[in-house]
Every structure is written in structure tokens, then in C-alpha cells.
Design a protein around this motif. Structure first.
Motif: not given
Ligand SMILES: Cc1ncc(COP(=O)(O)O)c(C=O)c1O
Length: 384
Positions: A2, A318, A364-365, A367-369, A371-372
Motif C-alpha cells: 500500500p 511497509e 482500513e489504513e 488498522e493496517y498501520a 498491525k505493521k
């Protein structure tokens, strides 16, 4: 991978409606706003309308807005322009803070070299400059107080009204760097006790390279850029009418979507912080800046046990763009002068990252961040 942009306090994407306005003007006939023929008059109309539209939203008279090249020029000119005008009044003292943008701090340094005296107030650990400290620093020969409305690194909102009231009582000019406030705080300059305020378009989805300086009607001001009679003889040089129109459009859009944006940014902030707490444990993170007096879209967070540069590099790998603070300090290993001024302990200073959200960012971004960040921390963190 992303491509997630969490650096909106540094600069923002151009809003498509802003681009459309500008392309329309750039594709139209040429025109210098100072020319008297119809081409020039059209360009002048774009410029005048842009000034009127911005003035209406920030609550001042259009003649009190001078277009500039951005926040840096506005800050520099606010100080120089007023001090030059007060040169013969024997006022040689400036009050500012150690948490200001370098556009103010470096100009203050220069002025000090030239014989002015500068008092640098220290913020508290939340980044607040107390009105009491400002009052205590006032002197007979104080010319101007210069403070920012919202800190660009930690998002802390300063008590501008109280400080402005103190300035008014003392008969001292008050300049506010409003670069991060525009579009995020409702401004009514006709009621705020402020004499000058700096703005820039690129922090609110407008074009880079244009900003404005509000100069109240009766504020003494000496022009710094000399030449033609543009900007009511206060700043010479052919104006960028298309950029001014884009700036006005960006201000209007920010105003129109004010509540909606505020709600969305608060949701992103809450989700981000709660997500990090759930993944890492609340003792593993520390939010830098004031808990309530803050803009929701700027989060300066220490990810304890990690190192800022390593974090930023890993985030970048990432596909997540964040920052260590102001754009001019990042890129060097210098720690943030703002966090230092807030006297944060080394473990917070050395692990701080600024995430700033804006147009286009989604849950969503976030949530992704989250986790990363958890994965990166597991990999790089020195266990504490
Ligand atoms: C608070 C503040 N003041 C001034 C500036 C400088 O603005 P510009 O980039 O338009 O010169 C910035 C931009 O980082 C800022 O955040």
C-alpha cells in the motif's frame, strides 16, 4: 504494497476541485493582474475574488490579507515587517517560544544577531505556553509576541485568546503562526486579539508556494519585498492569480467539510491509539502533546524502546509515510527541538514519530498501520 500517507502536517494532497480551478485559469488567456487591459483585469478579478473569499471565512477585511509564498515568508515578514516599522520607537524586545517553527526561530536568531533581544519561553511538558509566562516576560520595550496557534509537531493548541488579551493590555503586537490552525479551527480574526497571522495553502489541500499574512488594519508594517505596487504596496512581484484562486477554493472546502473532517479525524485518532494500546500495551506507548487541547489529526507518539529513524525507515518499507517532526528537521539525526523544549525524557524523545492524517485516509489504513507497527516493533525494539 500500500501507499499510505500519514504526513499531512507536512504537506497535503491537492484537492481535485482545487486543481480544477487552477487548471482552468492556467489554460485560459494570459494575464498580469497589474495590467489594465481586459486580460489583466480578468487575472485581477481572480485575485480579488480569491482574497475576498478567504477574508470572508477567516473573518477579516480583504485589504488585511497579503498573499505571500507560504507560511515561512509570512512568519519572516510578520516579524521583520513590524520591527522595521517600529525601528524608531525604541522597541527592541521580542517574545517567542522554543517550540516555534524554524520560520520564526531562525528569524528570531537573526534579529538577535542584529541587536534585538529575544525571550524564548519554554512550553510545559504538554507543549503549552502559559499566558502567565508571557505576561511575566513583557517589558517596556517589547515590540512583538510571536507564537503558533497549533504546534505542527505535537498538535497542541495554544491559549491564543488569553495571550492576545495580555498583549493588548500591554500595547504589544501579537503575531500568530496560524499555519496548522487554518481549516482545523474556526477563525474570526475580527474578534481574536491578534495583529498578524500566517497562513499557507498546502496544509489544507491547496497548492504549495502560496500563503497569506493577515495584517490588521492599524498594524505598523514596512514592506520587505520592493518593486511594483502589488498587494497594496506591501509585497512587490506579479501575483500568482491561479494559485490564489486554488488557495481560496481550498479554504472554502475546508470550511464546508469542517465538522465532517473533525469527526473523521477523531475516529481515526481513537482507532489508532486504541489499536496500538491493544497490540502493544498502554505502557509501551506515550502520546506527546496535550491530551485535550490538541488537533485530532496530529498524533506524536513515542513507541518506547524503539528508535525514531529505524521506525521511520521500517514504516517506509511497509509503504507508510510518517515523520519525525517538522520537515526541515527530519532527514537529519537532530532530535525534535519541540520535544526537547517540552523536556521529554530521552526514551520518549528518541522514539517519537509523528503521524498526521487527512484527506483520503481511511480506517482500513489505520488498522493496517497498527498491525505493521506491532510487527516492526517486535522486530526492532530493544526490550525494556
Ligand atoms: C506551524 C508552521 N509554520 C510555518 C510553516 C512553513 O510553511 P511553508 O511550508 O508554507 O513555508 C509550517 C510548515 O511546515 C508550519 O507547520
Amino acid at each position: 504494497m500500500p501507499n499510505i500517507y500519514f504526513d499531512h502536517a507536512s504537506t497535503t494532497p491537492l484537492h481535485p476541485d482545487v486543481l480544477a480551478v487552477m487548471v482552468d485559469i492556467y489554460q485560459g488567456p494570459p494575464g498580469n493582474p497589474s495590467s489594465t487591459h481586459s486580460f489583466g483585469r480578468t487575472a485581477k478579478r481572480h485575485l480579488t475574488q480569491a482574497r475576498d473569499r478567504i477574508a470572508r471565512i477567516v473573518g477579516c477585511h480583504p485589504s488585511e490579507l497579503m498573499f505571500t509564498s507560504g507560511g515561512t515568508e509570512s512568519d519572516n515578514t510578520a516579524l521583520r515587517g513590524t520591527l522595521d516599522a517600529l525601528r524608531h520607537a525604541g522597541k527592541r524586545h521580542i517574545i517567542t517560544s522554543s517550540a516555534e517553527h524554524h520560520a520564526v526561530l531562525h528569524m528570531a536568531n537573526r534579529l538577535e544577531e542584529e541587536g534585538y533581544e529575544v525571550t524564548l519561553l519554554e512550553p510545559d511538558e504538554d507543549g503549552i505556553i502559559s499566558p502567565g509566562k508571557v505576561r511575566g516576560a513583557l517589558r517596556e520595550d517589547t515590540a512583538i509576541i510571536s507564537l503558533m496557534y497549533v504546534n505542527n509537531e505535537v498538535g497542541t493548541i495554544q491559549p491564543i485568546e488569553e495571550i492576545g488579551a495580555a498583549a493588548k493590555e500591554a500595547g504589544v503586537l501579537f503575531h500568530v503562526d496560524g499555519v496548522q490552525a487554518l481549516g482545523s479551527i474556526h477563525l474570526n480574526l475580527s474578534e481574536l486579539p491578534v495583529d498578524l497571522m500566517s497562513f499557507t495553502a498546502h496544509k489544507i489541500n491547496g497548492p504549495q508556494g502560496i500563503g497569506a499574512l493577515y495584517i490588521g488594519k492599524s498594524v505598523p508594517f514596512q514592506p520587505q519585498i520592493l518593486g511594483g505596487s502589488q498587494e497594496s504596496k506591501r509585497r512587490a512581484g506579479t501575483e500568482n492569480a491561479a494559485a490564489a484562486a486554488g488557495f481560496a477554493k481550498a479554504v472554502e472546502l475546508a470550511n464546508e467539510h469542517f465538522e465532517q473532517k473533525g469527526r473523521h479525524m477523531s475516529l481515526l485518532r481513537e482507532t489508532f491509539i486504541q489499536g496500538l494500546e491493544a497490540e502493544l500495551g498502554s505502557s509501551a506507548i506515550a502520546i506527546n502533546g496535550h491530551k485535550e487541547r490538541t488537533l485530532p489529526h496530529i498524533i506524536n507518539i513515542s513507541l518506547l524502546g524503539a528508535d525514531t529513524e529505524t521506525l521511520l525507515m521500517n514504516l517506509d518499507m511497509e509503504g507508510i509515510a510518517a515523520s519525525s517532526g517538522s520537515a526541515c528537521t527530519s532527514g537529519s539525526l537532530e532530535r525534535s527541538h519541540v520535544l526537547k523544549a517540552m523536556s521529554l525524557p530521552p526514551e520518549r524523545l528518541n522514539s517519537a514519530v509523528r503521524f498526521s492524517f487527512g484527506l483520503g485516509n481511511t480506517l482500513e489504513e489505520i488498522e493496517y498501520a497498527v498491525k505493521k507497527i506491532a510487527t516492526i516493533l517486535n522486530r526492532i525494539r530493544i526490550k525494556v
